[in-house]
Design a protein around this motif. Structure first.
Motif, PDB file in Angstrom:
ATOM      1  N   TRP A  19       0.836  -1.203   0.000  1.00 40.24           N
ATOM      2  CA  TRP A  19       0.000   0.000   0.000  1.00 40.24           C
ATOM      3  C   TRP A  19       0.869   1.251   0.000  1.00 40.24           C
ATOM      4  N   GLN A  20       1.949   1.235   0.784  1.00 44.57           N
ATOM      5  CA  GLN A  20       2.818   2.408   0.839  1.00 44.57           C
ATOM      6  C   GLN A  20       3.545   2.634  -0.491  1.00 44.57           C
ATOM      7  N   THR A  69       0.868   4.037  -2.954  1.00 41.54           N
ATOM      8  CA  THR A  69       0.488   5.424  -2.669  1.00 41.54           C
ATOM      9  C   THR A  69       1.687   6.376  -2.665  1.00 41.54           C
TER      10      THR A  69
END
Length: 106
Positions: free
Chosen positions: A97-98, A101
């Motif tokens: 996710w990091q 994003t």
């Protein structure tokens, strides 16, 4: 050769995650993790669409296979999966996710 994760217990995932990230310092290792996780998600979507259960082991193979190649051949360390399987799985998806994003480069 990098050292493996310390053989210790962690009180929480938040305590574990910085160590997890330190074992993913090489860009190619992170890219392999991202690729494997993306392929695993696609396999799970195909499982849901087709109801063909053989997509499940393919998803696991993609997810862990690419990650372990990244550790053994690129990062030259032992995957956290062997010592901290749940926190490692959680770490994979937080890191995914990091990266997705832009919070972590890949």
């Amino acid at each position: 050769m990098s050292t493996a994760l310390p053989d210790r217990e962690y009180a929480s995932f938040n305590e574990f995650y910085p160590t997890y990230l330190s074992e993913h310092s090489h860009r190619v290792n992170r890219q392999l993790h991202f690729l494997g996780s993306t392929l695993a998600l696609l396999c799970l979507m195909l499982l849901l669409i087709t109801h063909q259960w053989w997509w499940l082991p393919v998803a696991v193979l993609c997810g862990y296979g690419f990650a372990w190649i990244g550790h053994f051949m690129v990062e030259k360390n032992q995957p956290a999966t062997f010592r901290h399987p749940l926190y490692s799985l959680m770490g994979d998806w937080v890191m995914y996710w990091q990266m997705l994003t832009g919070q972590i480069s890949f």
